[in-house]
Write an enzyme that holds these catalytic residues in place. Structure first.
Site, PDB file in Angstrom:
ATOM      1  CE1 TYR A  26     -80.769  36.611   2.676  1.00 32.32           C
ATOM      2  CE2 TYR A  26     -81.936  36.081   0.842  1.00 32.32           C
ATOM      3  CZ  TYR A  26     -80.924  36.385   1.621  1.00 32.32           C
ATOM      4  OH  TYR A  26     -79.904  36.847   0.703  1.00 32.32           O
ATOM      5  CG  MET A  80     -82.841  41.567  -5.793  1.00 38.37           C
ATOM      6  SD  MET A  80     -84.441  41.449  -5.858  1.00 38.37           S
ATOM      7  CE  MET A  80     -84.570  41.153  -7.822  1.00 38.37           C
ATOM      8  CB  ALA A  81     -78.179  37.009  -3.169  1.00 37.58           C
ATOM      9  CB  SER A 108     -76.432  38.909  -7.347  1.00 40.21           C
ATOM     10  OG  SER A 108     -75.892  38.977  -6.074  1.00 40.21           O
ATOM     11  CD  GLN A 129     -73.786  42.774  -6.742  1.00 34.32           C
ATOM     12  OE1 GLN A 129     -73.955  41.347  -7.072  1.00 34.32           O
ATOM     13  NE2 GLN A 129     -73.546  43.137  -5.509  1.00 34.32           N
ATOM     14  CE1 TYR A 131     -72.107  43.246  -2.231  1.00 39.29           C
ATOM     15  CE2 TYR A 131     -72.346  41.182  -3.458  1.00 39.29           C
ATOM     16  CZ  TYR A 131     -72.747  42.303  -2.661  1.00 39.29           C
ATOM     17  OH  TYR A 131     -74.242  42.473  -2.360  1.00 39.29           O
ATOM     18  CB  THR A 157     -72.521  46.389  -4.592  1.00 39.63           C
ATOM     19  OG1 THR A 157     -73.404  46.011  -5.503  1.00 39.63           O
ATOM     20  CG2 THR A 157     -73.271  46.622  -3.046  1.00 39.63           C
ATOM     21  CE  LYS A 226     -77.747  47.889  -5.955  1.00 42.81           C
ATOM     22  NZ  LYS A 226     -77.839  47.591  -4.534  1.00 42.81           N
ATOM     23  CG  HIS A 250     -77.568  46.320  -0.373  1.00 44.86           C
ATOM     24  ND1 HIS A 250     -76.313  46.175  -0.826  1.00 44.86           N
ATOM     25  CD2 HIS A 250     -78.053  45.164  -0.247  1.00 44.86           C
ATOM     26  CE1 HIS A 250     -75.989  45.260  -0.984  1.00 44.86           C
ATOM     27  NE2 HIS A 250     -77.200  44.332  -0.781  1.00 44.86           N
ATOM     28  CG  ASP A 284     -81.298  49.829  -6.068  1.00 47.56           C
ATOM     29  OD1 ASP A 284     -81.374  50.511  -5.174  1.00 47.56           O
ATOM     30  OD2 ASP A 284     -80.507  48.873  -6.179  1.00 47.56           O
ATOM     31  NE  ARG A 308     -87.090  43.567   0.364  1.00 50.13           N
ATOM     32  CZ  ARG A 308     -86.433  44.625   0.498  1.00 50.13           C
ATOM     33  NH1 ARG A 308     -86.423  45.845  -0.231  1.00 50.13           N
ATOM     34  NH2 ARG A 308     -85.429  44.779   1.291  1.00 50.13           N
TER      35      ARG A 308
END
Length: 360
Positions: A26, A80-81, A108, A129, A131, A157, A226, A250, A284, A308
């Site tokens: 994931y 990142m979640a 996030s 961040q 949505y 985003t 983003k 993303h 990114d 990551r």
């Protein structure tokens, strides 16, 4: 003797040995055949540095400012979640690691620690961040919470009207494990949830550019957009009054086959340079080495955000591991600046790089 991690790849190996298989996939997977995921990394390999020699590099200056915040180096943590998938301390540990290195973090919306806790862990060094949700009231509530928590910017985003088709999540039947939830959205995304379904239910697939103007109308915080990958969208972003754009696909997790972030950078930065001197450009996607940071700066980025690798460090050794990754990138950048004859990041320009096959 225990080996010391010498690269972000070493941290990746440590993380994989510690994480459950489905969680590893994931965190590290991309959309579809992962063409764009791979392209984000390979794009940096297709660009070479043009070193200058006999330059006094006794003193190097990697410092910069992003939207007024001073950074020790042009590096931040990308949104990142669910950091608690990597370590129980989650985003709070990541934020402390970034602040300890003089950097910043974008938290996030789908963080596994609430924004209040994350912002308190690194005062003045957290952006939030967001949505666009179907429920505008939920979006506005999150913005208010971010403001009250002390976040310094909002990062909207724009590339996620719904979640990309992620083969690895399907193949490994990934569901949020017990103890991990979207802490900012209590009751809306938690253990056992299918994240694609949650995204489909919560996010607004009809969102348009009017959303940028609406969000700017409900906050005094600077808004960064983003997911910009074209000159056309860069121009629209400037027109909508954003303070910055992040050139991003993303992390290859949305549209497989989309252009690599680095390959889009010069086009976006060039468009914005012609239209506005105040809109900052970041990148990114695919950053794995300090030399990658230098290349991105040469193509017009003011700073890069790393994803990551920071989670690899967090999984490997918690806060100290995340800090180790950021410290490593800073050290590699410092060496790259010295050996390329560019002792100040503020002086990096297009003349510092060329295609890896040779310069015309």
């Amino acid at each position: 003797m225990t080996e010391v991690p010498a690269s972000t790849a070493d941290y990746a190996a440590l993380a994989r040995a510690r994480l459950p298989e489905d969680v590893w996939h994931y965190l590290n997977g991309g959309a579809g055949d992962e063409v764009t995921l791979a392209a984000n990394v390979s794009a940096f390999r297709r660009l070479a540095v043009r070193p200058r020699v006999l330059v006094d590099v006794r003193r190097r200056d990697a410092t910069t400012r992003v939207l007024g915040t001073a950074l020790a180096a042009p590096i931040g943590v990308a949104p990142m979640a669910y950091h608690r998938l990597a370590h129980p301390d989650g985003e709070a540990a990541t934020a402390r690691a970034a602040a300890a290195e003089g950097l910043l973090m974008i938290a996030s919306t789908f963080a596994s620690r609430p924004i209040e806790e994350v912002a308190a862990a690194a005062p003045g060094r957290v952006w939030f961040q967001i949505y666009c949700f179907r429920d505008h009231g939920l979006t506005d509530e999150l913005i208010k919470r971010a403001e009250e928590a002390g976040c310094r910017a909002l990062v909207l985003t724009a590339d996620t009207p719904l979640m990309g088709w992620r083969d690895r999540d399907i193949r490994h039947r990934f569901l949020l494990p017990d103890g991990v939830e979207a802490a900012n959205l209590r009751g809306l995304a938690g253990p056992g949830d299918d994240l694609a379904a949650v995204t489909r239910d919560l996010l607004d697939p009809g969102v348009t550019w009017t959303a940028v103007e609406r969000i700017r109308g409900v906050t005094d915080l600077p808004v960064v957009l983003k997911g910009v990958l074209t000159a056309e969208d860069a121009a629209l972003a400037v027109e909508c009054g954003v303070s910055g754009v992040i050139v991003s696909n993303h992390g290859g997790r949305q549209l497989d086959g989309a252009i690599a972030a680095l390959d889009a950078l010069a086009e976006v930065a060039g468009a914005i340079c012609h239209l506005s001197e105040r809109v900052e450009v970041y990148l990114d996607g695919g950053v794995r080495r300090g030399i990658d940071v230098l290349k991105a700066l040469a193509l017009g980025a003011r700073a890069v955000f790393v994803g990551r690798p920071v989670l690899w460090g967090l999984a490997a050794a918690g806060e100290e591991g995340a800090r180790g990754v950021l410290r490593l990138l800073k050290a590699e950048l410092d060496v790259a600046m010295a050996l390329s004859g560019r002792p100040a990041v503020a002086e990096l320009g297009r003349d510092a790089v060329c295609p890896a096959g040779g310069c015309s």
